[in-house]
Motif scaffolding. Structure first.
Motif, PDB file in Angstrom:
ATOM      1  N   UNK A 231       0.126  -5.476 -20.249  1.00  0.00           N
ATOM      2  CA  UNK A 231       1.617  -5.603 -20.302  1.00  0.00           C
ATOM      3  C   UNK A 231       1.980  -7.186 -19.892  1.00  0.00           C
ATOM      4  N   UNK A 232       3.672  -7.469 -20.853  1.00  0.00           N
ATOM      5  CA  UNK A 232       4.060  -8.234 -20.280  1.00  0.00           C
ATOM      6  C   UNK A 232       4.773  -8.430 -19.233  1.00  0.00           C
ATOM      7  N   UNK A 233       4.376  -8.913 -18.048  1.00  0.00           N
ATOM      8  CA  UNK A 233       6.148  -8.907 -16.588  1.00  0.00           C
ATOM      9  C   UNK A 233       6.604  -9.662 -16.493  1.00  0.00           C
ATOM     10  N   UNK A 234       7.610  -9.717 -16.510  1.00  0.00           N
ATOM     11  CA  UNK A 234       8.444 -10.920 -15.751  1.00  0.00           C
ATOM     12  C   UNK A 234       9.800 -10.703 -14.744  1.00  0.00           C
ATOM     13  N   UNK A 235       9.578 -11.811 -14.302  1.00  0.00           N
ATOM     14  CA  UNK A 235      10.963 -12.599 -13.506  1.00  0.00           C
ATOM     15  C   UNK A 235      11.527 -13.270 -13.676  1.00  0.00           C
ATOM     16  N   UNK A 236      12.769 -13.087 -12.503  1.00  0.00           N
ATOM     17  CA  UNK A 236      13.949 -13.599 -13.029  1.00  0.00           C
ATOM     18  C   UNK A 236      13.469 -15.312 -12.624  1.00  0.00           C
ATOM     19  N   UNK A 237      13.059 -15.990 -12.165  1.00  0.00           N
ATOM     20  CA  UNK A 237      13.360 -17.326 -11.211  1.00  0.00           C
ATOM     21  C   UNK A 237      14.379 -18.913 -11.904  1.00  0.00           C
ATOM     22  N   UNK A 238      14.940 -18.480 -12.545  1.00  0.00           N
ATOM     23  CA  UNK A 238      15.190 -19.593 -12.593  1.00  0.00           C
ATOM     24  C   UNK A 238      16.730 -19.249 -12.295  1.00  0.00           C
ATOM     25  N   UNK A 239      18.246 -19.627 -13.257  1.00  0.00           N
ATOM     26  CA  UNK A 239      19.375 -19.510 -12.336  1.00  0.00           C
ATOM     27  C   UNK A 239      19.768 -18.400 -13.489  1.00  0.00           C
TER      28      UNK A 239
END
Length: 716
Positions: A231-239
């Motif tokens: 599964x594709x795991x997302x993290x918020x690493x930008x603004x």
């Protein structure tokens, strides 16, 4: 104790009091409760020894801490006996992808963390819901797992969950919500679309056609993937993870689901149309689609031709076309196919002044749409065709019946409340509909669904308003489109429930040209917009493009919704035939959303103070490139005028406290059905870091309907 709806009525008052209490008080005030115990949901579960197994499951994944905190939860808690039965089911499940579903032992301790997480979250909702609200004709309950379940009431009066688990002890109020004790663990269907459809003999002919065309193989995805098996795991690493997250921590989905909807004719409907086997269906499809090039412009524009041969996997084979038009790229239960007026939304937003809920969706037949309409009552129709729909011969109404002749009633969707629809998954003597699978839903049709000449030339030859959440399917597939503030707050562990944040690569139909973008969604009830929600964002140098829904070939006027506001932005729009920036051409001059609605450059007035009810100022606003918004949608908190019967407060055409909804006319465009259309939004004030863009809905209307002079476009 048997859960009768008549008994549960007394709890409705209690739950209503609790809901108001939750909304208005920052800390619990036990004197405000109908029956105060001083307990949280976690306390209630721990106190009852017969619920200790579920308490163990909660504690394994840390959700007992959530249920000990302040918030709004509905807990559907299975008894120890129910959990034991479920463990037996998991251990002996013949359809399990892993031996024993991954369990290491037939015991609570043998459950994996993943199974504990799925069981726990599937039994928790982030909204207080009593049995009056979820009983009766049934509804959809969104869960913390992101997978909803359906409710119904059986012949004995029990409220049932997914047609199996019964509520046996109802409506126990706690300081942070409400608890229902149930006699079975709620099972969510882990079968994909095709394995589930195969179990229902009443769809056998349709199922044969799905296999023959190869379209069955197109419905195997359930998650976006990084690789073939992950599964594709997302993290918020930008603004997305900085300024606004620090102000009010937001929920964001860490994975992205893929789901579908199938509308299927059961054998009984096919037989009424002379179709008794697969060969009959092939002959019917050849008849219906053999000359489709006469109205399906995509075929000619791409150099293809319709085939009536035996290569049924050809996307332009008649049978393939017939089946493909039955499949959507978004998975929805029945009560979310359109944003119907219902108990779930009655306290927040609703349609008024005769507005009738509808939405358009893209199908798997390339670049085609179908329309789902709830014109009256509880029935849903696909491609219902009314003459001169969206035009009117009466100011302030949808128009007289004489001008709106019903030319085709459309195809009715069978509902779970129909007398011939079974409420038992094991009853094969009746029709099943609203079938939930792991990656979508299957709905039964009452007639034959075909993309014929009438669809592009009639059904879609009207003003078409597309909410952005209908053509960006990730909103639907991840349980976000129909969410409420309370549900988002629960997913965020009690944090901000007004918005959802997204990674910049979360959406297939949205492209980010810079890491300065912030993608947000205002959940229903949080915003003065169409259907109560909006896709939005901010940032000094935002630059993004959104793929627009496909349209029949023709000339259209295009409009977008926006709200004039002090923290709005100035943005330049572009249109292109691909997401490449090089294909983009600027549209009109930049729009400054900070300009007040009463500014002479817009020309908005209070039409209620004008003798002609704003007809002249409507024309003046059009000359400036603007239009008022819909008369048919409002904040339900503002009731209609009891003397006139007209909703004057807070419908989107006029708000007594200061209207903040407009349509901006983007211009006129020649559109080909075969071409993609990407709409780019770019900031022209890069130094302002907190100004906001939004993309709530887009409208397209054939220019000949705009230019005709016999009728007015209606206010809706």
């Amino acid at each position: 104790m048997k859960t009768k709806l008549i008994k549960s009525f007394i709890f409705a008052v209690a739950a209503s009091s609790l809901a108001a209490f939750v909304a208005c008080n920052p800390e619990p005030d036990e004197s405000d409760l109908f029956t105060s115990t001083g307990e949280t949901a976690a306390d209630f579960i721990k106190r009852k020894s017969e619920l200790s197994s579920f308490d163990y499951i909660l504690s394994r994944v840390g959700l007992d801490r959530n249920l000990s905190a302040w918030g709004e939860y509905t807990c559907f808690v299975p008894t120890n006996e129910a959990v034991a039965q479920h463990l037996e089911y998991l251990w002996n499940d013949p359809d399990a992808a892993l031996p024993h579903n991954g369990m290491t032992d037939l015991s609570l301790e043998g459950l994996t963390d993943s199974l504990c997480n799925e069981i726990a979250k599937y039994h928790l909702s982030g909204k207080i819901q009593n049995t009056i609200e979820i009983g009766g004709g049934g509804t959809t309950v969104n869960t913390l797992l992101g997978t909803p379940f359906q409710t119904s009431t059986d012949s004995l009066g029990y409220v049932c969950l997914n047609q199996e688990a019964r509520i046996i002890e109802a409506d126990s109020l706690v300081t942070n919500g409400i608890v229902h004790v149930i006699d079975k663990v709620i099972k969510f269907n882990n079968r994909l679309m095709m394995p589930e459809l195969e179990r229902h003999e009443e769809y056998s002919i349709f199922m044969e056609a799905m296999k023959l065309t190869g379209l069955a193989d197109s419905l195997t995805r359930s998650w976006k993937l990084n690789s073939e098996n992950a599964r594709r795991k997302y993290t918020i690493t930008d603004r997305n993870d900085t300024e606004s997250q620090k102000k009010a921590p937001l929920y964001w989905p860490e994975e992205c689901r893929v789901m579908y909807t199938i509308f299927a004719e059961p054998n009984s409907v096919l037989e009424k149309n002379g179709i008794h086997n697969l060969q009959d269906l092939i002959a019917y499809a050849n008849e219906q689609y053999g000359n489709a090039a006469d109205w399906y412009d995509y075929i000619n524009e791409t150099g293809n031709s319709v085939s009536t041969g035996t290569d049924y996997t050809n996307r332009f084979n008649a049978l393939n076309m017939f089946i493909a038009y039955h499949i959507l790229y978004a998975g929805m239960p029945q009560n979310e196919l359109v944003f119907e007026y219902s108990q779930r939304w009655s306290e927040v937003w609703n349609y008024v002044n005769g507005c009738r809920p509808y939405d358009y969706y893209e199908t798997m037949l390339p670049h085609t749409l179908l329309k789902i309409w709830n014109p009256a009552g509880t029935q849903l129709y696909i491609n219902r065709y009314v003459r001169l729909n969206t035009l009117t011969d009466e100011i302030g109404t949808v128009g007289s019946e004489a001008m709106h002749t019903l030319l085709n009633p459309g195809v009715r969707i069978a509902r779970t409340t129909d007398s011939d629809v079974s409420t038992s998954p094991d009853d094969h003597s009746q029709l099943h509909t609203n079938i939930q699978t792991y990656n979508g839903y299957i709905h039964a049709l009452r007639g034959m669904l075909v993309y014929n000449r009438e669809v592009p030339k009639g059904v879609l030859h009207e003003r078409m308003r597309f909410d952005s959440t209908t053509f960006i399917p990730e909103f639907i597939n991840n349980g976000i489109r129909m969410s409420t503030n309370a549900e988002m707050q629960a997913l965020n562990g009690g944090g901000s429930g007004n918005r959802v944040a997204f990674p910049l690569d979360f959406f297939d139909n949205v492209v980010s040209y810079t890491d300065q973008n912030c993608f947000r969604y205002n959940v229903k009830g949080a915003y003065n917009a169409w259907q109560g929600d909006t896709f939005q964002g901010w940032g000094g140098s935002y630059d993004l493009a959104i793929k627009l829904p496909p349209l029949p070939t023709g000339n259209y006027e295009m409009r977008i919704f926006y709200t004039p506001m002090g923290h709005g932005s100035m943005m330049q729009f572009y249109m292109g035939t691909s997401k490449k920036q090089s294909s983009m051409v600027a549209v009109d001059i930049p729009l400054d959303a900070r300009v007040a609605i009463t500014d002479p450059r817009i020309g908005w007035t209070n039409y209620l103070e004008e003798e002609d009810l704003g007809i002249a100022t409507d024309a003046a606003m059009r000359n400036h490139g603007y239009m008022r918004c819909s008369y048919g949608y409002q904040d339900h908190a503002e009731r209609h005028d009891q003397q006139t019967g007209v909703n004057t407060d807070r419908n989107l055409r006029y708000t007594s406290t200061g209207n903040n909804a407009l349509r901006k006319i983007m211009g006129r465009f020649e559109i080909k059905q075969s071409e993609e259309r990407w709409f780019r939004i770019k900031s022209v004030v890069p130094d302002e870091k907190e100004l906001k863009w939004q993309f709530d809905f887009v409208e397209f209307i054939p220019v000949e309907l705009v230019d005709q002079t016999e009728y007015l476009e209606d206010w809706f």
